[in-house]
Design a protein around this motif. Sequence first.
Motif, PDB file in Angstrom:
ATOM      1  N   GLU A 144       0.982  -1.125   0.055  1.00  0.00           N
ATOM      2  CA  GLU A 144       0.094  -0.067   0.000  1.00  0.00           C
ATOM      3  C   GLU A 144       0.969   1.276   0.044  1.00  0.00           C
ATOM      4  OE1 GLU A 144      -2.466   0.045   3.461  1.00  0.00           O
ATOM      5  OE2 GLU A 144      -0.488   0.586   4.660  1.00  0.00           O
ATOM      6  N   ARG A 153       0.987  -6.808  -4.715  1.00  0.00           N
ATOM      7  CA  ARG A 153       0.427  -7.929  -3.861  1.00  0.00           C
ATOM      8  C   ARG A 153       0.510  -9.090  -4.488  1.00  0.00           C
ATOM      9  NH1 ARG A 153      -4.818  -4.733  -1.005  1.00  0.00           N
ATOM     10  NH2 ARG A 153      -3.597  -2.784  -0.443  1.00  0.00           N
ATOM     11  N   GLU A 183      -1.314 -11.656  -4.679  1.00  0.00           N
ATOM     12  CA  GLU A 183      -2.502 -12.091  -4.883  1.00  0.00           C
ATOM     13  C   GLU A 183      -2.746 -13.604  -5.109  1.00  0.00           C
ATOM     14  OE1 GLU A 183      -5.269 -10.411  -4.185  1.00  0.00           O
ATOM     15  OE2 GLU A 183      -4.765  -8.496  -4.160  1.00  0.00           O
ATOM     16  N   LEU A 231      -8.918  -5.600 -12.756  1.00  0.00           N
ATOM     17  CA  LEU A 231      -9.557  -5.558 -11.574  1.00  0.00           C
ATOM     18  C   LEU A 231      -8.725  -5.953 -10.174  1.00  0.00           C
ATOM     19  CD1 LEU A 231     -12.582  -4.677 -10.374  1.00  0.00           C
ATOM     20  CD2 LEU A 231     -12.874  -7.190 -10.239  1.00  0.00           C
ATOM     21  N   THR A 290      -5.025  -7.429  -9.805  1.00  0.00           N
ATOM     22  CA  THR A 290      -3.439  -7.641 -10.566  1.00  0.00           C
ATOM     23  C   THR A 290      -2.610  -7.970  -9.219  1.00  0.00           C
ATOM     24  OG1 THR A 290      -3.364  -5.456 -10.750  1.00  0.00           O
ATOM     25  CG2 THR A 290      -4.007  -6.968 -12.763  1.00  0.00           C
ATOM     26  N   GLN A 338      -2.261   2.762  -6.926  1.00  0.00           N
ATOM     27  CA  GLN A 338      -3.372   3.408  -5.873  1.00  0.00           C
ATOM     28  C   GLN A 338      -3.242   4.822  -5.739  1.00  0.00           C
ATOM     29  OE1 GLN A 338      -2.003   1.062  -2.340  1.00  0.00           O
ATOM     30  NE2 GLN A 338      -3.949   0.140  -2.270  1.00  0.00           N
ATOM     31  N   GLU A 367      -4.011   7.217  -2.969  1.00  0.00           N
ATOM     32  CA  GLU A 367      -4.465   6.978  -1.298  1.00  0.00           C
ATOM     33  C   GLU A 367      -4.326   8.485  -0.658  1.00  0.00           C
ATOM     34  OE1 GLU A 367      -4.388   2.973   0.542  1.00  0.00           O
ATOM     35  OE2 GLU A 367      -2.059   3.608   0.122  1.00  0.00           O
ATOM     36  N   GLU A 405     -15.305  -4.121  -5.115  1.00  0.00           N
ATOM     37  CA  GLU A 405     -14.783  -2.781  -4.399  1.00  0.00           C
ATOM     38  C   GLU A 405     -14.051  -1.931  -5.500  1.00  0.00           C
ATOM     39  OE1 GLU A 405     -12.298  -3.658  -0.966  1.00  0.00           O
ATOM     40  OE2 GLU A 405     -11.149  -1.983  -1.378  1.00  0.00           O
ATOM     41  N   LEU A 406     -14.420  -0.669  -5.402  1.00  0.00           N
ATOM     42  CA  LEU A 406     -13.861   0.091  -6.285  1.00  0.00           C
ATOM     43  C   LEU A 406     -12.830   0.888  -5.450  1.00  0.00           C
ATOM     44  CD1 LEU A 406     -13.502   2.428  -8.840  1.00  0.00           C
ATOM     45  CD2 LEU A 406     -15.569   3.461  -8.019  1.00  0.00           C
ATOM     46  N   MET A 407     -13.070   1.190  -4.130  1.00  0.00           N
ATOM     47  CA  MET A 407     -12.086   1.727  -3.231  1.00  0.00           C
ATOM     48  C   MET A 407     -12.938   1.690  -1.819  1.00  0.00           C
ATOM     49  SD  MET A 407     -13.045   5.825  -3.073  1.00  0.00           S
ATOM     50  CE  MET A 407     -11.912   6.032  -2.019  1.00  0.00           C
ATOM     51  N   GLU A 444      -8.801   7.572   5.835  1.00  0.00           N
ATOM     52  CA  GLU A 444      -7.932   7.286   4.649  1.00  0.00           C
ATOM     53  C   GLU A 444      -8.870   6.905   3.518  1.00  0.00           C
ATOM     54  OE1 GLU A 444      -4.555   3.926   3.998  1.00  0.00           O
ATOM     55  OE2 GLU A 444      -6.554   3.026   4.145  1.00  0.00           O
ATOM     56  N   GLY A 457      -8.200   2.624  -6.227  1.00  0.00           N
ATOM     57  CA  GLY A 457      -7.128   2.050  -7.259  1.00  0.00           C
ATOM     58  C   GLY A 457      -7.213   2.762  -8.581  1.00  0.00           C
TER      59      GLY A 457
HETATM   60  N1  GAP Z   1      -4.138   1.532   2.518  1.00  0.00           N
HETATM   61  C1  GAP Z   1      -5.514   0.810   2.451  1.00  0.00           C
HETATM   62  C2  GAP Z   1      -5.419  -0.034   1.390  1.00  0.00           C
HETATM   63  O1  GAP Z   1      -4.579  -0.399   0.633  1.00  0.00           O
HETATM   64  P1  GAP Z   1      -7.174  -1.689   0.227  1.00  0.00           P
HETATM   65  O2  GAP Z   1      -8.724  -1.654   0.275  1.00  0.00           O
HETATM   66  O3  GAP Z   1      -6.377  -2.986   0.332  1.00  0.00           O
HETATM   67  O4  GAP Z   1      -6.798  -0.356   0.944  1.00  0.00           O
HETATM   68  C3  GAP Z   1      -7.348   0.109  -1.855  1.00  0.00           C
HETATM   69  O5  GAP Z   1      -6.806  -1.055  -1.449  1.00  0.00           O
HETATM   70  C4  GAP Z   1      -7.767   0.074  -3.079  1.00  0.00           C
HETATM   71  O6  GAP Z   1      -6.597  -0.227  -4.079  1.00  0.00           O
HETATM   72  C5  GAP Z   1      -8.873  -0.932  -3.394  1.00  0.00           C
HETATM   73  O7  GAP Z   1      -9.899  -0.375  -3.070  1.00  0.00           O
HETATM   74  C6  GAP Z   1      -8.701  -1.127  -5.210  1.00  0.00           C
HETATM   75  O8  GAP Z   1      -9.186  -0.161  -5.712  1.00  0.00           O
HETATM   76  C7  GAP Z   1      -7.119  -1.039  -5.062  1.00  0.00           C
HETATM   77  N2  GAP Z   1      -6.724  -2.479  -4.989  1.00  0.00           N
HETATM   78  C8  GAP Z   1      -6.311  -3.028  -4.052  1.00  0.00           C
HETATM   79  N3  GAP Z   1      -5.876  -4.395  -4.375  1.00  0.00           N
HETATM   80  C9  GAP Z   1      -5.590  -4.477  -5.703  1.00  0.00           C
HETATM   81  C10 GAP Z   1      -5.326  -5.416  -6.759  1.00  0.00           C
HETATM   82  N4  GAP Z   1      -4.824  -6.697  -6.219  1.00  0.00           N
HETATM   83  N5  GAP Z   1      -5.473  -5.108  -8.062  1.00  0.00           N
HETATM   84  C11 GAP Z   1      -6.096  -3.783  -8.376  1.00  0.00           C
HETATM   85  N6  GAP Z   1      -6.278  -2.969  -7.378  1.00  0.00           N
HETATM   86  C12 GAP Z   1      -6.396  -3.262  -6.127  1.00  0.00           C
END
Ligand code: GAP
Length: 480
Positions: free
Chosen positions: A169, A201, A203, A211, A213, A218, A220, A293-295, A345, A349
Motif C-alpha cells: 500500500e 500484492r 494475490e 480488476l 492484479t 493506488q 491514497e 470494491e472500487l475503493m 483514509e 485504485g
Molecule cells: N491503504 C489501504 C488499502 O490499501 P485496500 O482496500 O486494500 O486498502 C485500496 O486497497 C484500493 O486499492 C482498493 O479499493 C482497490 O481499488 C485497489 N486495489 C487493492 N488491491 C488491488 C489489486 N490486487 N488489483 C487492483 N487494485 C487493487
Amino acid sequence: MAAPNIDTIVSLAKRRGFVFPSSEVYGGLGSAWDYGPLGVELCNNVKQSWWRWLVYERDDIEGVDSSIILNRTVWKYSGHEATFHDPLVDCRECKNRMRADKLEGYFPAEGKDAVFNANERLRAGLVKCSECGSTNLTDERHFNMMLRTTLGAASAEDDPTALAYLRPETAQGIFINFLNVQNTMRRKLPFGIAQVGKSFRNEITPGNFILRTREFEQMEMEYFVRPDAEHFKLVDEWVESYMEWFVELGLDRNNLKLHEVPEKELAHYSKRTVDIMYRYFPERAEEERQWEELMGIAYRTDFDLRSHSSKAIDDEGKRINPDSTEDLSYFDEANKQRFYPHVIEPAAGVNRTVLALLLEAYSEKTNDKGETRVILKLSPQIAPIKAAILPLAKNKPEIVGMAKAVKRSLQPVLRAVYDDTGGIGKLYARQDEIGTPFCITVDHQSLEDEAVTVRDRDTWEQERIKVVDLAEHLQKRLKP
Ligand code: GAP
C-alpha cells in the motif's frame, strides 16, 4: 448504455491500444497487463484529475511521492509482516486454489451453535469450493501477500538482512513522512497527505482483467485529525465526496453502492471501513454478485503513527517501537496538548477506476446505413485524445498543410492528433471508438474561409468554427 461485460472491454482495449496482455511475446504472464498509448493517457488523466481535485483545489492537502521499497522495519510495525495474509485453501476434488475468506460459509453464522474456528468449519463441511461446490477442502494456510526482493549486489537470496518488500500500500510512505510534511509545510490539523503510485500484492486469485492484479496503482490520502474529532462522521463525508467525484468523472450513481464492512472483516488497523462498490459484472443474474470494491474509506485511528513512534507505550507502559528514532506525535499549540493524530483514509485504485470508466462509457450506435458503431462516451476531461484533425483530401497539399498547422496550434492547450490514414467515415468511427470528443475536418472551403468543421462524438452534430476561435471553443466545451 454501458458495456454488457468486462470481456467486451478486454477486446476493445487490446484492439484499440488501451491495454495489452503483458509479456505476450513469451506467452504472457498471468494477470499482468501493459497500458498502451491510449491507456497511459487515460490513466494519467484520471490521476491528474484526482490530484487537481485534492491537492490543488483544496487548501488542506499536500502531496508526496515516497519510495516503493522502504526499510523492512516499516512493515514490521505497520503490522503487515504479521497480519497481511490471506487464508488459502485447496479443493481436494477439483484442485482449485482459493482465498478461503471469499467462500460461502467461511465466516461463522450467527447464533449460539456457531463454529468459530475456521479450520473446524472447513472440516465440518460448512465451506464450499467456489469452482465445483465440493466441501472437501484442505485446512487453511496463511499466505503473506507482500512481494519479496533482496537488496544489495552481494546479497545471497536467503540472507534475512537483505530481505525487502515491494510496498503493498502507498499509505505507509505517507505515515513515516508525517512529521517531515507537517514541519516543512507548517501544517496544523486537520490536514491530509496524498500519494499516487504502484503497489504490489501476491494475490492468490488475481483476475478479471485489470480488476485484481499483483502490480497495480493506488491513489491514497491520509487525512490527519484530532483524537476527539467525529471520526465516523468524517468517514461519511469522505464517502460522499468520492461518490460525487466518481459521478463527475463519468460513473452512473446507479452503478455505485456502499458496503459497510462488517467488524469481523475489518483490516487490523481499521475501526470502520466503508467500501464504494461498482457494478463490474452487470451480466450476472444475482444482483449481489454484480458488485466489486472500487475503493475503501477507513478510519485507521492513531494506529499507524503510534506504531511508528519512538515514545508510544502500550497498556503496560512498555515502548511499542524500540526501533524508531522519531516520535510522530503532534503538539496542538492552541490547547497545549500532545497526541498522535487519528486518520481517515480514502484509498482508491487507479486501475479499478479506469475499468469502471471504460465499462460505463461503452455504447453502440447505428448509422444511416444500418452499421453499428462503438462509441466510448468518456467524459472529455479524461478522454485520451481531445481532438482529431482530419483532412478531407489527403492528396491536396494545401489541405494537409492546413490540417497539420491546426493540429500544431491546438497541441499546446490540449492533446490533439492528425490522421489521414483512411476515408472520413472510417476516421470518424476510429475516433468514436476511442472516445475522442471532437473530430475536426479541414476541407476545400477551409482554404477560402479559414474555418473548419467540428463534429461532436456523442450527437454527431457538426458546426463550422473559425480557426482563430477553435482553441477557445474546444477548451470551453472540454470543461467538466
Ligand atoms: N491503504 C489501504 C488499502 O490499501 P485496500 O482496500 O486494500 O486498502 C485500496 O486497497 C484500493 O486499492 C482498493 O479499493 C482497490 O481499488 C485497489 N486495489 C487493492 N488491491 C488491488 C489489486 N490486487 N488489483 C487492483 N487494485 C487493487
